[in-house]
Design an enzyme around this catalytic site. Structure first.
Site, PDB file in Angstrom:
ATOM      1  N   CYS A   1      -6.310  -2.010   0.549  1.00 52.79           N
ATOM      2  CA  CYS A   1      -5.364  -2.308   1.617  1.00 52.79           C
ATOM      3  C   CYS A   1      -6.153  -2.792   2.824  1.00 52.79           C
ATOM      4  O   CYS A   1      -7.041  -2.092   3.319  1.00 52.79           O
ATOM      5  CB  CYS A   1      -4.561  -1.060   1.983  1.00 52.79           C
ATOM      6  SG  CYS A   1      -3.528  -1.297   3.448  1.00 52.79           S
TER       7      CYS A   1
ATOM      8  N   ASP B   1      21.764   1.020 -15.973  1.00 56.57           N
ATOM      9  CA  ASP B   1      21.602  -0.208 -15.184  1.00 56.57           C
ATOM     10  C   ASP B   1      20.671  -1.162 -15.940  1.00 56.57           C
ATOM     11  O   ASP B   1      19.530  -0.822 -16.238  1.00 56.57           O
ATOM     12  CB  ASP B   1      20.994   0.190 -13.833  1.00 56.57           C
ATOM     13  CG  ASP B   1      20.743  -0.988 -12.911  1.00 56.57           C
ATOM     14  OD1 ASP B   1      20.848  -2.138 -13.361  1.00 56.57           O
ATOM     15  OD2 ASP B   1      20.439  -0.745 -11.739  1.00 56.57           O
TER      16      ASP B   1
ATOM     17  N   CYS C   1       0.195   3.237   3.510  1.00 56.66           N
ATOM     18  CA  CYS C   1       0.658   2.797   4.837  1.00 56.66           C
ATOM     19  C   CYS C   1       1.715   1.701   4.796  1.00 56.66           C
ATOM     20  O   CYS C   1       2.277   1.339   5.827  1.00 56.66           O
ATOM     21  CB  CYS C   1      -0.531   2.339   5.681  1.00 56.66           C
ATOM     22  SG  CYS C   1      -1.133   0.682   5.230  1.00 56.66           S
TER      23      CYS C   1
ATOM     24  N   CYS D   1       0.836  -1.198   0.000  1.00 62.20           N
ATOM     25  CA  CYS D   1       0.000   0.000   0.000  1.00 62.20           C
ATOM     26  C   CYS D   1       0.875   1.253   0.000  1.00 62.20           C
ATOM     27  O   CYS D   1       1.714   1.408   0.892  1.00 62.20           O
ATOM     28  CB  CYS D   1      -0.902  -0.019   1.230  1.00 62.20           C
ATOM     29  SG  CYS D   1      -1.844   1.499   1.449  1.00 62.20           S
TER      30      CYS D   1
ATOM     31  N   CYS E   1      -5.195  -0.154   6.105  1.00 63.49           N
ATOM     32  CA  CYS E   1      -5.621   1.248   6.294  1.00 63.49           C
ATOM     33  C   CYS E   1      -6.909   1.587   5.539  1.00 63.49           C
ATOM     34  O   CYS E   1      -7.433   2.687   5.674  1.00 63.49           O
ATOM     35  CB  CYS E   1      -4.512   2.211   5.895  1.00 63.49           C
ATOM     36  SG  CYS E   1      -4.294   2.389   4.101  1.00 63.49           S
TER      37      CYS E   1
END
EC number: 6.3.5.13
Length: 412
Positions: A217, A338, A204, A201, A220
């Site tokens: 979620c 990268d 949170c 999430c 929360c």
């Protein structure tokens, strides 16, 4: 939004003229379109030039990790039904390139602007947009870009309290979290194939639950908002529940999703979905992407894929096996240096295709394909790869600078 008829000060006019001269010199020297260097020079002479150029336009900003160049083209095409449009159609999407594009559009009513994710908040401050389209956020250029949640936070803070109408993809939790700080959001159910950046999430840090197409979620209560626009198969559903057919020359589900978001943006400016979607049919290729070209008496389709989410979408639209596939990967500055992201791509989806590998980082890609148990051959260049391909249309998938190299080689 409209100011006086000529918003440009003498200094701004000088900056525009100087920028165009430098861009023309750069083009004459064979160094690309010149839009970035021209914009840099113009902004040096007048740091407020972007804001000045935007003040007489109704501005739309488009940002995402994938699909922003195509969506920008689709929105621009749709809005031409309502007036002249200026746009950075070639994808120069940082402030210099955007400034350069707007400097060429003195007669325009609309500015449709693709913006690099990292610059969205700043460009939104300068251009006072009427609408901002947020499509998706996923990992990209790991050596340079911030981690995706940090980018979402940057958007969230930068767009908090924005007067713009935000058109946002409700299927991407990172986009929803970023857009939720804005008072005026139109939610579009545009789908999300790539979910690997959205299992926790963003609000949170709790674990995201994903039953079916929904998400929430459990800790929360942050959850998927109800969309008012949706992609449904080959149709866009508008807020009244009407289904409008999507007719595109561009392939794949991802472009239908882009069309759905574009239709929602067009409606903000009073262009009805039927008109917007009919106009989008005009778009055949975007900066060479999806083009089918003839090279060495073979048909090659050029496909751009810059990051794991983009590769996943691209695999879904290539011809079925045994269509030959050429893969090309570079790791130059514009790509990010990268290449560890190659390990996030599921190359087992290419099973059954004869694969040929080229590009600066062909050996990095070869190791990745070896681990994925794919049959492939490493080639020196495009010419050799095409000569080795068995019959059939060749799908050529490349990341950013590799794609530019290919276009130069095939004369596209």
């Amino acid at each position: 939004m409209a100011g006086n008829s000529d918003p440009l000060t003498p200094r701004a006019k000088l900056a525009v003229t100087a920028g165009k001269a430098v861009a023309a010199a750069s083009r004459a020297a064979g160094r690309g379109s010149g839009s970035v260097i021209g914009g840099r020079v113009a902004l040096k002479l007048d740091p407020d030039l972007l804001a000045r150029l935007a003040q007489n336009l109704d501005v739309v900003l488009v940002s995402a990790t994938n699909g922003k160049t195509t969506t920008t083209r689709l929105i621009a095409e749709a809005l031409r039904a309502a007036g002249p449009v200026v746009s950075n159609a070639l994808g120069a999407n940082m402030p210099a390139g955007i400034t350069s594009a707007l400097a060429g559009g003195s007669e325009a009513k609309f500015g449709v602007i693709e913006v690099d994710e990292k610059y969205l908040a700043g460009v939104a401050r300068d251009t006072d947009p009427k609408c901002i389209a947020l499509l998706n956020l996923s990992r990209d250029q790991l050596d340079r870009a911030a981690e995706t949640r940090m980018l979402a936070e940057n958007w969230r803070e930068g767009l908090a309290g924005s007067k713009a109408v935000i058109v946002a993809n409700c299927d991407d939790p990172l986009v929803v979290w970023a857009a939720s700080s804005s008072p005026n959001v139109i939610w579009v159910a545009a789908g999300q194939m790539w979910k690997d950046d959205a299992w926790s999430c963003p609000s949170c840090g709790g674990v995201m639950q994903r039953p079916g197409d929904d998400w929430f979620c459990g800790e929360c209560g942050f959850r998927r908002p109800q969309p008012t626009w949706a992609l449904s198969g080959d149709h866009v559903l508008d807020p009244h529940g009407s289904a409008w057919p999507i007719h595109l020359q561009l392939p794949g589900r991802a472009n239908k999703a882009n069309a759905a978001s574009s239709a929602a943006v067009a409606a903000v400016f009073g262009v009805p979905p039927q008109v917007a979607l009919e106009r989008m049919y005009q778009v055949q290729a975007v900066a060479g992407r999806y083009d089918v070209v003839q090279f060495q008496n073979r048909d090659l389709r050029l496909l751009l894929a810059k990051n794991p989410a983009g590769w996943l979408e691209t695999f879904s639209l290539i011809d079925p096996p045994p269509a030959p596939v050429i893969l090309s990967v570079n790791a130059r500055g514009a790509d990010g240096t990268d290449t560890s992201w190659l390990w996030d791509v599921d190359y087992t989806r290419l099973t059954g295709h004869p694969i040929f590998v080229i590009g600066d980082r062909k050996l990095d890609l070869a190791v990745r394909l070896e681990v994925a148990n794919q049959h492939f051959q490493v080639c020196e260049n495009l010419d050799q790869a095409v000569q080795m391909c068995p019959p059939g249309r060749i799908e050529v998938i490349a990341n950013y600078t590799a794609f530019q190299d290919l276009r130069r080689r095939v004369g596209n």
